[in-house]
Design a protein around this motif. Structure first.
Motif, mmCIF file in Angstrom:
data_model
loop_
_atom_site.group_PDB
_atom_site.id
_atom_site.type_symbol
_atom_site.label_atom_id
_atom_site.label_comp_id
_atom_site.label_asym_id
_atom_site.label_seq_id
_atom_site.Cartn_x
_atom_site.Cartn_y
_atom_site.Cartn_z
ATOM 1 N N ALA A 1 -4.479 -67.470 117.023
ATOM 2 C CA ALA A 1 -5.114 -66.293 117.616
ATOM 3 C C ALA A 1 -5.276 -66.477 119.120
ATOM 4 N N ARG A 2 -5.733 -67.663 119.533
ATOM 5 C CA ARG A 2 -5.897 -67.925 120.968
ATOM 6 C C ARG A 2 -4.551 -67.880 121.676
ATOM 7 N N ALA A 3 -3.541 -68.503 121.073
ATOM 8 C CA ALA A 3 -2.230 -68.565 121.708
ATOM 9 C C ALA A 3 -1.591 -67.191 121.838
ATOM 10 N N LEU A 4 -1.818 -66.325 120.856
ATOM 11 C CA LEU A 4 -1.211 -64.995 120.853
ATOM 12 C C LEU A 4 -2.063 -63.966 121.586
ATOM 13 N N GLY A 5 -3.280 -64.355 121.980
ATOM 14 C CA GLY A 5 -4.137 -63.437 122.717
ATOM 15 C C GLY A 5 -4.672 -62.300 121.875
ATOM 16 N N VAL A 6 -4.965 -62.585 120.583
ATOM 17 C CA VAL A 6 -5.522 -61.574 119.696
ATOM 18 C C VAL A 6 -6.764 -62.148 119.023
ATOM 19 N N SER A 7 -7.520 -61.292 118.371
ATOM 20 C CA SER A 7 -8.686 -61.755 117.626
ATOM 21 C C SER A 7 -8.234 -62.326 116.289
ATOM 22 N N LEU A 8 -9.085 -63.151 115.686
ATOM 23 C CA LEU A 8 -8.784 -63.673 114.359
ATOM 24 C C LEU A 8 -8.648 -62.531 113.362
ATOM 25 N N GLY A 9 -9.528 -61.525 113.489
ATOM 26 C CA GLY A 9 -9.464 -60.382 112.579
ATOM 27 C C GLY A 9 -8.123 -59.678 112.636
ATOM 28 N N ALA A 10 -7.605 -59.484 113.835
ATOM 29 C CA ALA A 10 -6.304 -58.834 113.985
ATOM 30 C C ALA A 10 -5.200 -59.680 113.373
ATOM 31 N N LEU A 11 -5.300 -61.000 113.508
ATOM 32 C CA LEU A 11 -4.251 -61.880 113.006
ATOM 33 C C LEU A 11 -4.213 -61.902 111.483
ATOM 34 N N VAL A 12 -5.361 -61.742 110.829
ATOM 35 C CA VAL A 12 -5.363 -61.721 109.365
ATOM 36 C C VAL A 12 -5.136 -60.318 108.816
ATOM 37 N N GLY A 13 -4.878 -59.361 109.708
ATOM 38 C CA GLY A 13 -4.480 -58.034 109.259
ATOM 39 C C GLY A 13 -5.579 -57.007 109.211
ATOM 40 N N GLU A 14 -6.774 -57.334 109.722
ATOM 41 C CA GLU A 14 -7.836 -56.342 109.759
ATOM 42 C C GLU A 14 -7.557 -55.337 110.868
#
Length: 204
Positions: free
Chosen positions: A72-85
């Motif tokens: 998530a940090r490397a891609l510049g997104v939130s954890l929620g976004a990365l798990v599909g929320e």
């Protein structure tokens, strides 16, 4: 973890690809392609080997909570976004307990409490299983940890602090740190930190 250091992650093989595994695998790949990153570039940013990134993207490995936070940090997104929320555009985001997605891996489970559309401030709730030995990590920003239940130990570059329910610790996140639970009962903690995407360094 230092993004300049690529390490192989000793993960267990996933016996079968679940719907959640497939969704997370597709999300990792989608966010990587959206940033026009190769596997090698994402490996440099995240500190995860290319071989393991490939297995995470094809769903043959289930990521640990720590790896998901690194990605998530490397891609510049939130954890929620990365798990599909996802969230509807709004000035206020309400995180409902009954609607949260739980990512469980090994001795840790995590729920994102933050708006998936925002990434500057990341709040997660971690459940640490009894006997959990945390893997040291480091990243940009600051981190704040509050113990909701149980007791934990926080290792900051070799200096250990014991925390009980109601205790909190605040530190620079670029200091190597690990959350451990050496006790016989599970512990639940609230972790808040900055989620900055590190700059891509290709040696130019």
């Amino acid at each position: 973890m230092n993004p300049d250091t690529t390490v192989a992650e000793p993960l267990e093989a996933t016996p079968g690809l679940t719907d959640d595994d497939a969704r997370i695998a597709a999300s990792i790949r989608s966010h990587r392609l959206r940033r026009n990153l190769t596997l090698a570039q994402l490996g440099e940013l995240s500190g995860i080997s290319v071989a393991h990134l490939s297995r995470l993207e094809n769903g043959s490995r289930t990521p640990t909570v720590r790896l998901m936070l690194q990605l998530a940090r490397a891609l510049g997104v939130s954890l929620g976004a990365l798990v599909g929320e996802s969230s509807e555009p709004s000035t206020v985001y309400v995180s409902r307990a009954a609607e949260r997605y739980t990512l469980a891996a090994g001795d840790t489970s995590v729920q994102s409490l933050s708006d998936p559309a925002l990434r500057r401030l990341q709040a997660v709730e971690l459940c640490l299983a009894p006997g959990r030995i945390g893997e040291p990590a480091s990243h940009s920003g600051e981190e704040w940890v509050y113990v909701l239940s149980g007791a934990i130990e926080v290792d900051l570059n070799g200096s250990t602090s014991a925390l009980d329910a109601g205790d909190a610790v605040h530190f620079r996140a670029d200091i190597r740190h690990a959350l451990c639970n050496p006790h016989a009962e599970a512990a639940t903690v609230l972790v808040v930190n900055a989620l900055e995407a590190p700059a891509l360094n290709l040696g130019h």
